[in-house]
Design a protein around this motif. Sequence first.
Motif, PDB file in Angstrom:
ATOM      1  N   GLU A   1       0.837  -1.213   0.000  1.00  0.00           N
ATOM      2  CA  GLU A   1       0.000   0.000   0.000  1.00  0.00           C
ATOM      3  C   GLU A   1       0.870   1.262   0.000  1.00  0.00           C
ATOM      4  O   GLU A   1       0.634   2.199  -0.778  1.00  0.00           O
ATOM      5  N   LEU A   2       1.875   1.280   0.872  1.00  0.00           N
ATOM      6  CA  LEU A   2       2.741   2.452   0.954  1.00  0.00           C
ATOM      7  C   LEU A   2       3.643   2.569  -0.268  1.00  0.00           C
ATOM      8  O   LEU A   2       3.958   3.682  -0.711  1.00  0.00           O
TER       9      LEU A   2
ATOM     10  N   ASN B   1      12.395  -3.348   3.362  1.00  0.00           N
ATOM     11  CA  ASN B   1      10.986  -2.964   3.392  1.00  0.00           C
ATOM     12  C   ASN B   1      10.774  -1.545   3.906  1.00  0.00           C
ATOM     13  O   ASN B   1       9.776  -0.896   3.571  1.00  0.00           O
ATOM     14  N   MET B   2      11.713  -1.042   4.704  1.00  0.00           N
ATOM     15  CA  MET B   2      11.584   0.321   5.225  1.00  0.00           C
ATOM     16  C   MET B   2      11.566   1.371   4.123  1.00  0.00           C
ATOM     17  O   MET B   2      11.141   2.505   4.365  1.00  0.00           O
ATOM     18  N   ALA B   3      12.014   1.019   2.941  1.00  0.00           N
ATOM     19  CA  ALA B   3      12.077   1.994   1.842  1.00  0.00           C
ATOM     20  C   ALA B   3      10.721   2.610   1.531  1.00  0.00           C
ATOM     21  O   ALA B   3      10.650   3.703   0.960  1.00  0.00           O
ATOM     22  N   VAL B   4       9.635   1.939   1.908  1.00  0.00           N
ATOM     23  CA  VAL B   4       8.307   2.457   1.587  1.00  0.00           C
ATOM     24  C   VAL B   4       7.846   3.517   2.581  1.00  0.00           C
ATOM     25  O   VAL B   4       6.857   4.210   2.339  1.00  0.00           O
ATOM     26  N   LEU B   5       8.529   3.635   3.708  1.00  0.00           N
ATOM     27  CA  LEU B   5       8.161   4.617   4.727  1.00  0.00           C
ATOM     28  C   LEU B   5       8.830   5.937   4.381  1.00  0.00           C
ATOM     29  O   LEU B   5      10.046   6.100   4.530  1.00  0.00           O
TER      30      LEU B   5
ATOM     31  N   ARG C   1       5.195   5.601  -4.694  1.00  0.00           N
ATOM     32  CA  ARG C   1       5.835   5.265  -5.969  1.00  0.00           C
ATOM     33  C   ARG C   1       7.208   4.618  -5.764  1.00  0.00           C
ATOM     34  O   ARG C   1       8.215   5.017  -6.358  1.00  0.00           O
ATOM     35  N   VAL C   2       7.217   3.603  -4.921  1.00  0.00           N
ATOM     36  CA  VAL C   2       8.431   2.829  -4.653  1.00  0.00           C
ATOM     37  C   VAL C   2       8.309   1.489  -5.363  1.00  0.00           C
ATOM     38  O   VAL C   2       7.327   0.759  -5.171  1.00  0.00           O
ATOM     39  N   ALA C   3       9.281   1.159  -6.199  1.00  0.00           N
ATOM     40  CA  ALA C   3       9.278  -0.128  -6.904  1.00  0.00           C
ATOM     41  C   ALA C   3       9.763  -1.230  -5.963  1.00  0.00           C
ATOM     42  O   ALA C   3      10.773  -1.068  -5.270  1.00  0.00           O
ATOM     43  N   LEU C   4       9.027  -2.320  -5.917  1.00  0.00           N
ATOM     44  CA  LEU C   4       9.382  -3.446  -5.056  1.00  0.00           C
ATOM     45  C   LEU C   4       9.801  -4.649  -5.896  1.00  0.00           C
ATOM     46  O   LEU C   4       9.264  -4.853  -6.993  1.00  0.00           O
ATOM     47  N   PRO C   5      10.714  -5.465  -5.393  1.00  0.00           N
ATOM     48  CA  PRO C   5      11.167  -6.627  -6.151  1.00  0.00           C
ATOM     49  C   PRO C   5      10.288  -7.865  -6.001  1.00  0.00           C
ATOM     50  O   PRO C   5      10.602  -8.912  -6.568  1.00  0.00           O
TER      51      PRO C   5
END
Length: 323
Positions: A22-23, A58-62, A28-32
Amino acid sequence: MLPFAELHLHLEGTLEPEMVFELAERNRVALPWRDADDLRGRYSYGCLQDFLDLYYANMAVLRTEADFAELTDAYLARAARAGVVRAEVFCDLQAHTARGVPAPVVLSGVADALGRAEADHGVSAGLILTFLRHLPAEDAARSYAEAIATGVDLLGVGLCSSEIGFPAAPFADLYARARADGLHTVAHAGEEGGPDSVWEVLEHLRVERVDHGIRAMSDPELVRHLAERRIPLTVCPLSNVRLRAVGELSAHPLPAMLDAGLVACVNSDDPAYFGGYLDDNIAAVTDAFGLTPDQVATLARNSIEASFLPAADKQRLLSTVPA
C-alpha cells in the motif's frame, strides 16, 4: 483478558506485507516482490542478518509523516486487541535518516499516533529511540542530537541490531548523556551473544532492562544478579525460534527464567516478520509449556513491573491482575 505491557517492540517490525505494498503504491516505490504473499513467503531466516536484510529493505516504503503515523496506529490497534494496555515501543531512527528521511518526519509521525494511543485504543505509550550497534557510536550520538532537536518526547534509549562483533561499550558515553537527560535505558543482549554480552550492557551501559537475555541462563552468577536486582528481561519467544536463537519453542528457557525468579516478560519483537503479536506469543508459550493461569498472570505482572510507568500507574494496573 489480562492486561499486559509490551516492552520489546520495533515499530518497523510491525510493517505487514499488505501495508508494504500500500505504501509502495502511495509513494511510488518499486518493489522486487510480486505481491504481499510473495513477500511473506520469503520470511524464512537462517540467521539474524537474513531477517535484517528484509527488514531494512521494506523500510524503503516509509517516506512521510503520515506513513509513520499510520504504521504506529496500526500496531496500537492490534496491540489493544491483544490485551496490551502499555506499549513502550522502539524506533530505529538511524535507519530512516540514512536513507534521506529527516528525523522530524519520522518522529513527528510516530509521536502523533502515540499521543492519541490512550484515547483511541486505551493504550498508554512511550517512545524509545534505538541505536544501531553495527554503526559507530558517533553516528548514534548524531541521531540522538537530531531526535532531541525535534522536541518529541522520548521515554528512553536502546541498543539493537547485530551483537556479534559489535560491542556495546563504545555507547557508554551516549547512555550517560541520555541518563543525564532523564531518559530510561535498555539494550538488546544475550540473543546472539552469550552471557558476556548481557554483563557488558549492565556494566557499561547501566541498563534498567535487558532485551532478550535468553543466553543469560548459562551463567548462574548472572542469573542470581538479575534476580536479586529485579532487572527485567524482555523475552520474545516466537522471534527467538524464527531467528534460530533456540531450535524450537519447547527448548526455550522461559520456564527456567520464571523458576529462577527472573522478571521475564513476553513480547513480540517484530511481529509482522515472526508470525505473531503479543497474544500469539502468549498463546504459543502457554500451549508449549502448559502454563497455568497463575503463570500467565505472573507474565502479565512481570510486564507491568518491568515497564517505565510511574509507580501509581503500575499499582493501578497490577491491582487488575489476579493474585
